[in-house]
Design an enzyme around this catalytic site. Structure first.
Site, PDB file in Angstrom:
ATOM      1  N   GLU A 171      -3.739 -17.160   6.494  1.00 19.77           N
ATOM      2  CA  GLU A 171      -4.750 -17.555   7.479  1.00 19.77           C
ATOM      3  C   GLU A 171      -4.392 -17.042   8.869  1.00 19.77           C
ATOM      4  O   GLU A 171      -5.244 -16.547   9.600  1.00 19.77           O
ATOM      5  CB  GLU A 171      -4.916 -19.081   7.474  1.00 19.77           C
ATOM      6  CG  GLU A 171      -5.447 -19.571   6.124  1.00 19.77           C
ATOM      7  CD  GLU A 171      -5.985 -20.999   6.167  1.00 19.77           C
ATOM      8  OE1 GLU A 171      -6.454 -21.435   7.220  1.00 19.77           O
ATOM      9  OE2 GLU A 171      -5.915 -21.670   5.112  1.00 19.77           O
ATOM     10  N   ASP A 183      -3.327 -28.382   7.128  1.00 18.64           N
ATOM     11  CA  ASP A 183      -4.425 -28.290   6.158  1.00 18.64           C
ATOM     12  C   ASP A 183      -3.935 -27.790   4.799  1.00 18.64           C
ATOM     13  O   ASP A 183      -4.343 -28.296   3.752  1.00 18.64           O
ATOM     14  CB  ASP A 183      -5.514 -27.340   6.681  1.00 18.64           C
ATOM     15  CG  ASP A 183      -5.937 -27.697   8.092  1.00 18.64           C
ATOM     16  OD1 ASP A 183      -5.691 -28.842   8.518  1.00 18.64           O
ATOM     17  OD2 ASP A 183      -6.506 -26.822   8.774  1.00 18.64           O
TER      18      ASP A 183
HETATM   19  C1  GLA Z   1      -6.987 -27.585  12.716  1.00 18.59           C
HETATM   20  C2  GLA Z   1      -5.790 -26.767  12.263  1.00 18.59           C
HETATM   21  C3  GLA Z   1      -4.612 -27.671  11.890  1.00 18.59           C
HETATM   22  C4  GLA Z   1      -4.321 -28.689  12.990  1.00 18.59           C
HETATM   23  C5  GLA Z   1      -5.601 -29.384  13.436  1.00 18.59           C
HETATM   24  C6  GLA Z   1      -5.385 -30.287  14.622  1.00 18.59           C
HETATM   25  O1  GLA Z   1      -7.477 -28.325  11.649  1.00 18.59           O
HETATM   26  O2  GLA Z   1      -6.127 -25.966  11.167  1.00 18.59           O
HETATM   27  O3  GLA Z   1      -3.482 -26.885  11.616  1.00 18.59           O
HETATM   28  O4  GLA Z   1      -3.670 -28.084  14.076  1.00 18.59           O
HETATM   29  O5  GLA Z   1      -6.607 -28.457  13.772  1.00 18.59           O
HETATM   30  O6  GLA Z   1      -4.564 -31.346  14.292  1.00 18.59           O
END
Ligand code: GLA
Length: 390
Positions: A171, A183
């Site tokens: 990613e 995530d």
């Molecule tokens: C997005 C990013 C995560 C994290 C959140 C905030 O979802 O993909 O890695 O940083 O924002 O907590």
């Protein structure tokens, strides 16, 4: 009329992906692998600071039907656009060469190969019920479902922490999304009935029991359907500010300031240099440090069987993200305030912000009432209707 986004059951998801595969490639896949979307209970914008976060997996999953090939080609199709088949030679995949959703697929193969693993070419058909663009991690569900598939057909035998790291690289470097790692861990490392306490300093995890239904509660997810430009730029800017502050303070990550009592206060005093930029840095760092502490308090409450008492932590997290970190938006604030006014025990934005989704902890028997109240508040504010996920 409230709109609920239902999850497919496992059999439906598998069948749909298989059907797209069969129609497109005229054969059966070697198998179907899947990974879920997520909501984060608390610990926002902490992952790239080496901090703590606490995501739970959604029932909504992305399904990858995949068959290995004997050459270096990847053919990729999605149930969302079944007539468009993308084709790539994997050897040619490098940062900046793949765009759109296929970057998340080809990127995983690239990241596995970058570690020296032997990844075959493949045909893949994707289908998903994870809402896209809602801050519910549809991209990690995609990359992680493909990682599981390639791990299996390539007999790579990688553990899930390693696969999650490969998905982060895919990613960050191929799709160009500077995400922090929460995530992908949520998609690959959660277990049913539990939230995932992820320590982003060493990527260790603890499974914390989370069962709102057992306490007569429900977690309502409000997809604001707010579209925001500049999301990537804003996210990257927050991340850069934190990294600059850590460097100025002589620590690897802001997390290091939470180890010794007094360090956080001293750091904030040092950053407050009287300039407007210094003042912004103070607010950003204050959010990160307070949010890490909130995760610890939240987990302590969960482990003490006191889910009903976490509401104030959710509310405080939202206020901090709105005022100090400045990643909320009108839709998220309307959602959170309306949910609380309708009786939610607590509510906050979840995910990166600037649109996306909010969560509210509600009495199970008040779920539809709270959703209807949020819906009505959106109409009254002249916003387009949100969608709801449980
Ligand atoms: C997005 C990013 C995560 C994290 C959140 C905030 O979802 O993909 O890695 O940083 O924002 O907590």
């Amino acid at each position: 009329m409230t709109t609920w986004v239902r999850a497919w059951d496992e059999a439906t998801g598998q069948e749909r992906a298989r059907a797209v595969f069969a129609t497109t490639f005229g054969a059966a896949p070697d198998g179907v692998w899947s990974a879920p979307g997520r909501v984060n209970l608390i610990g926002e914008h902490t992952d790239y600071n080496g901090g703590l976060c606490l995501p739970v997996a959604l029932a909504h999953r992305t399904y990858a039907a995949l068959r290995r090939r004997d050459d270096d080609t990847a053919r990729m199709v999605s149930g969302a656009e079944p007539t468009a088949v993308a084709e790539r030679e994997l050897a040619g995949v490098a940062p900046g060469t793949v765009g759109g959703w296929t970057a998340y697929v080809a990127g995983v193969a690239w990241a596995l190969r970058a570690r020296g693993l032997t990844v075959p070419g493949f045909d893949v058909a994707i289908d998903s019920c994870v809402p896209v663009g809602s801050g519910l991690s549809s991209s990690a569900a995609l990359s992680c479902s493909v990682a599981l598939a390639l791990d299996a057909v390539g007999a790579l035998a990688q553990d899930r922490a390693a696969l999650a790291a490969d998905c982060v690289r895919a990613e960050n470097e191929i799709a160009g999304a500077p995400t922090g790692g929460m995530d992908q861990a949520a998609a690959l490392r959660t277990v049913p009935g539990h939230a995932l306490l992820l320590d982003c300093r060493d990527l260790t995890v603890r499974h914390v029991p989370f069962d709102p239904a057992a306490e007569g509660l429900a977690l309502l997810v409000i997809d604001t359907r707010a579209e925001h430009a500049l999301v990537d730029g804003q996210y990257a800017a927050r991340r850069a500010t934190c990294e600059e502050a850590a460097a100025a303070l002589g620590v690897d990550t802001l997390r290091d300031l939470t180890d010794t009592p007094g360090d956080a206060e001293r750091a904030l005093a040092t950053l407050a240099d009287g300039t407007p930029e210094g003042e912004v840095r103070v607010r950003r760092v204050r959010h990160v440090l307070a949010e890490i502490a909130r995760v610890q308090e939240f987990v302590a409450l969960l482990e003490a069987g006191r889910l009903r008492d976490v509401g104030p932590l959710l509310d405080a997290s939202h206020a901090s993200l709105r005022d100090d970190y400045e990643v909320s938006c009108r839709e998220l604030d309307v959602a959170v305030e309306a949910a609380r006014a309708a009786g939610a025990l607590g509510a906050r934005m979840t995910g990166g912000g600037f649109g996306g989704s909010a969560i509210a902890l509600v009495e199970a028997d008040a779920l539809t009432t709270v959703a209807a109240a949020v819906d009505a508040a959106f109409t009254a504010a002249g916003l387009r209707p949100p969608a709801f996920v449980v």
